[in-house]
Design a protein around this motif. Sequence first.
Motif, PDB file in Angstrom:
ATOM      1  N   ILE A  14       0.853  -1.180   0.000  1.00 55.90           N
ATOM      2  CA  ILE A  14       0.000   0.000   0.000  1.00 55.90           C
ATOM      3  C   ILE A  14       0.886   1.226   0.000  1.00 55.90           C
ATOM      4  O   ILE A  14       2.096   1.133   0.240  1.00 55.90           O
ATOM      5  N   GLY A  15       0.268   2.371  -0.239  1.00 59.30           N
ATOM      6  CA  GLY A  15       0.988   3.633  -0.192  1.00 59.30           C
ATOM      7  C   GLY A  15       0.760   4.327   1.143  1.00 59.30           C
ATOM      8  O   GLY A  15      -0.157   3.977   1.896  1.00 59.30           O
ATOM      9  N   PRO A  16       1.563   5.315   1.441  1.00 55.94           N
ATOM     10  CA  PRO A  16       1.462   6.012   2.725  1.00 55.94           C
ATOM     11  C   PRO A  16       0.172   6.809   2.874  1.00 55.94           C
ATOM     12  O   PRO A  16      -0.251   7.107   3.985  1.00 55.94           O
ATOM     13  N   ALA A  17      -0.501   7.136   1.764  1.00 50.40           N
ATOM     14  CA  ALA A  17      -1.724   7.932   1.826  1.00 50.40           C
ATOM     15  C   ALA A  17      -2.981   7.092   2.018  1.00 50.40           C
ATOM     16  O   ALA A  17      -4.063   7.641   2.209  1.00 50.40           O
ATOM     17  N   HIS A  18      -2.852   5.772   1.983  1.00 51.60           N
ATOM     18  CA  HIS A  18      -4.015   4.935   2.256  1.00 51.60           C
ATOM     19  C   HIS A  18      -4.524   5.247   3.667  1.00 51.60           C
ATOM     20  O   HIS A  18      -3.729   5.418   4.596  1.00 51.60           O
ATOM     21  N   THR A  19      -5.840   5.295   3.820  1.00 53.30           N
ATOM     22  CA  THR A  19      -6.384   5.444   5.173  1.00 53.30           C
ATOM     23  C   THR A  19      -6.266   4.097   5.883  1.00 53.30           C
ATOM     24  O   THR A  19      -6.104   3.045   5.246  1.00 53.30           O
ATOM     25  N   LEU A  20      -6.376   4.146   7.199  1.00 54.12           N
ATOM     26  CA  LEU A  20      -6.331   2.893   7.947  1.00 54.12           C
ATOM     27  C   LEU A  20      -7.515   2.005   7.592  1.00 54.12           C
ATOM     28  O   LEU A  20      -7.383   0.783   7.553  1.00 54.12           O
ATOM     29  N   ARG A  21      -8.669   2.596   7.293  1.00 53.52           N
ATOM     30  CA  ARG A  21      -9.820   1.777   6.894  1.00 53.52           C
ATOM     31  C   ARG A  21      -9.523   1.077   5.565  1.00 53.52           C
ATOM     32  O   ARG A  21      -9.825  -0.104   5.393  1.00 53.52           O
ATOM     33  N   GLN A  22      -8.945   1.790   4.619  1.00 52.92           N
ATOM     34  CA  GLN A  22      -8.600   1.174   3.335  1.00 52.92           C
ATOM     35  C   GLN A  22      -7.588   0.046   3.540  1.00 52.92           C
ATOM     36  O   GLN A  22      -7.721  -1.032   2.955  1.00 52.92           O
ATOM     37  N   ALA A  23      -6.590   0.306   4.368  1.00 51.22           N
ATOM     38  CA  ALA A  23      -5.572  -0.714   4.634  1.00 51.22           C
ATOM     39  C   ALA A  23      -6.211  -1.935   5.294  1.00 51.22           C
ATOM     40  O   ALA A  23      -5.931  -3.077   4.901  1.00 51.22           O
ATOM     41  N   ASP A  52      -1.050  -2.190  14.586  1.00 46.26           N
ATOM     42  CA  ASP A  52      -0.967  -0.741  14.400  1.00 46.26           C
ATOM     43  C   ASP A  52      -2.356  -0.141  14.221  1.00 46.26           C
ATOM     44  O   ASP A  52      -2.677   0.911  14.785  1.00 46.26           O
ATOM     45  N   ILE A  53      -3.178  -0.806  13.426  1.00 45.17           N
ATOM     46  CA  ILE A  53      -4.544  -0.319  13.192  1.00 45.17           C
ATOM     47  C   ILE A  53      -5.356  -0.420  14.478  1.00 45.17           C
ATOM     48  O   ILE A  53      -6.068   0.518  14.850  1.00 45.17           O
ATOM     49  N   LEU A  54      -5.235  -1.527  15.184  1.00 46.24           N
ATOM     50  CA  LEU A  54      -5.953  -1.722  16.444  1.00 46.24           C
ATOM     51  C   LEU A  54      -5.569  -0.659  17.468  1.00 46.24           C
ATOM     52  O   LEU A  54      -6.425  -0.089  18.157  1.00 46.24           O
ATOM     53  N   ASN A  55      -4.278  -0.367  17.570  1.00 47.01           N
ATOM     54  CA  ASN A  55      -3.828   0.658  18.519  1.00 47.01           C
ATOM     55  C   ASN A  55      -4.415   2.024  18.184  1.00 47.01           C
ATOM     56  O   ASN A  55      -4.830   2.768  19.079  1.00 47.01           O
ATOM     57  N   SER A  56      -4.475   2.354  16.918  1.00 45.65           N
ATOM     58  CA  SER A  56      -5.034   3.633  16.502  1.00 45.65           C
ATOM     59  C   SER A  56      -6.517   3.728  16.861  1.00 45.65           C
ATOM     60  O   SER A  56      -6.966   4.726  17.439  1.00 45.65           O
ATOM     61  N   VAL A  57      -7.258   2.693  16.520  1.00 40.16           N
ATOM     62  CA  VAL A  57      -8.691   2.687  16.827  1.00 40.16           C
ATOM     63  C   VAL A  57      -8.902   2.714  18.338  1.00 40.16           C
ATOM     64  O   VAL A  57      -9.783   3.414  18.851  1.00 40.16           O
ATOM     65  N   GLY A  58      -8.076   1.981  19.067  1.00 36.81           N
ATOM     66  CA  GLY A  58      -8.165   1.963  20.530  1.00 36.81           C
ATOM     67  C   GLY A  58      -7.925   3.326  21.159  1.00 36.81           C
ATOM     68  O   GLY A  58      -8.448   3.622  22.234  1.00 36.81           O
ATOM     69  N   LEU A  59      -7.155   4.161  20.486  1.00 34.59           N
ATOM     70  CA  LEU A  59      -6.906   5.520  20.966  1.00 34.59           C
ATOM     71  C   LEU A  59      -8.021   6.482  20.566  1.00 34.59           C
ATOM     72  O   LEU A  59      -7.965   7.673  20.879  1.00 34.59           O
ATOM     73  N   GLY A  60      -9.028   5.979  19.852  1.00 36.98           N
ATOM     74  CA  GLY A  60     -10.147   6.811  19.432  1.00 36.98           C
ATOM     75  C   GLY A  60      -9.913   7.556  18.137  1.00 36.98           C
ATOM     76  O   GLY A  60     -10.685   8.453  17.791  1.00 36.98           O
ATOM     77  N   GLN A  61      -8.851   7.206  17.419  1.00 39.42           N
ATOM     78  CA  GLN A  61      -8.575   7.869  16.152  1.00 39.42           C
ATOM     79  C   GLN A  61      -9.512   7.337  15.073  1.00 39.42           C
ATOM     80  O   GLN A  61      -9.954   6.188  15.125  1.00 39.42           O
ATOM     81  N   ASP A  62      -9.815   8.177  14.107  1.00 41.24           N
ATOM     82  CA  ASP A  62     -10.759   7.849  13.046  1.00 41.24           C
ATOM     83  C   ASP A  62     -10.039   7.118  11.913  1.00 41.24           C
ATOM     84  O   ASP A  62      -9.174   7.707  11.251  1.00 41.24           O
ATOM     85  N   PRO A  63     -10.381   5.856  11.646  1.00 42.07           N
ATOM     86  CA  PRO A  63      -9.695   5.109  10.589  1.00 42.07           C
ATOM     87  C   PRO A  63      -9.957   5.656   9.189  1.00 42.07           C
ATOM     88  O   PRO A  63      -9.251   5.303   8.245  1.00 42.07           O
ATOM     89  N   ASP A  64     -10.946   6.559   9.061  1.00 37.91           N
ATOM     90  CA  ASP A  64     -11.215   7.162   7.753  1.00 37.91           C
ATOM     91  C   ASP A  64     -10.360   8.398   7.493  1.00 37.91           C
ATOM     92  O   ASP A  64     -10.265   8.846   6.351  1.00 37.91           O
ATOM     93  N   THR A  65      -9.744   8.930   8.538  1.00 32.77           N
ATOM     94  CA  THR A  65      -8.900  10.116   8.348  1.00 32.77           C
ATOM     95  C   THR A  65      -7.439   9.866   8.698  1.00 32.77           C
ATOM     96  O   THR A  65      -6.574  10.650   8.306  1.00 32.77           O
ATOM     97  N   GLU A  66      -7.172   8.802   9.426  1.00 35.20           N
ATOM     98  CA  GLU A  66      -5.779   8.452   9.757  1.00 35.20           C
ATOM     99  C   GLU A  66      -5.155   7.757   8.555  1.00 35.20           C
ATOM    100  O   GLU A  66      -5.767   6.873   7.947  1.00 35.20           O
ATOM    101  N   HIS A  67      -3.930   8.156   8.242  1.00 33.82           N
ATOM    102  CA  HIS A  67      -3.236   7.593   7.086  1.00 33.82           C
ATOM    103  C   HIS A  67      -2.141   6.630   7.512  1.00 33.82           C
ATOM    104  O   HIS A  67      -1.575   6.754   8.599  1.00 33.82           O
ATOM    105  N   ALA A  68      -1.845   5.707   6.624  1.00 36.80           N
ATOM    106  CA  ALA A  68      -0.860   4.661   6.905  1.00 36.80           C
ATOM    107  C   ALA A  68       0.481   5.238   7.338  1.00 36.80           C
ATOM    108  O   ALA A  68       1.110   4.719   8.257  1.00 36.80           O
ATOM    109  N   HIS A  69       0.911   6.331   6.709  1.00 33.86           N
ATOM    110  CA  HIS A  69       2.246   6.859   7.011  1.00 33.86           C
ATOM    111  C   HIS A  69       2.405   7.232   8.481  1.00 33.86           C
ATOM    112  O   HIS A  69       3.502   7.136   9.032  1.00 33.86           O
ATOM    113  N   ALA A  70       1.326   7.619   9.139  1.00 32.00           N
ATOM    114  CA  ALA A  70       1.404   8.020  10.545  1.00 32.00           C
ATOM    115  C   ALA A  70       1.522   6.817  11.484  1.00 32.00           C
ATOM    116  O   ALA A  70       1.840   6.986  12.668  1.00 32.00           O
TER     117      ALA A  70
END
Length: 131
Positions: A14-23, A52-70
């Motif tokens: 994947i590319g760095p601009a993919h959202t976490l939901r896309q990934a 990585d995705i689970l940790n982001s969601v667990g922190l309350g981050q939005d998987p539709d706006t969070e990008h893979a690069h972060a």
Amino acid sequence: MFVRDAMSSVVLTIGPAHTLRQAAALMSARRVGAAVVLDPDAGGIGILTERDILNSVGLGQDPDTEHAHAHTTTDVVFATPAWTLEEAAHAMTHGGFRHLVVLDRGEPAGIVSVRDIIRCWVPARQQVPAA
């Protein structure tokens, strides 16, 4: 046995601009626990895992706006197809991770996971005849 015997040669990139939901959707569709992140601007290969995705969601981050690069691990330990499974298992245990990107001539050739190694080390279940 060697990494080449255990690794999956199907590499989800994947590319760095993919959202976490896309990934996550791509990982789920391919039934893999990690994606290789190719970032030509950063000049390297990273890895994004289900953790990585689970940790982001667990922190309350939005998987539709969070990008893979972060959320990509860029300090990656790479294996080669010629590594023994013992070498791969040691690297995973020492580094505290469950996936290794396998490089062959500098290019991603596969991914080996803890599960892949266990499958090689533990004999397949014997088929029990129906009574």
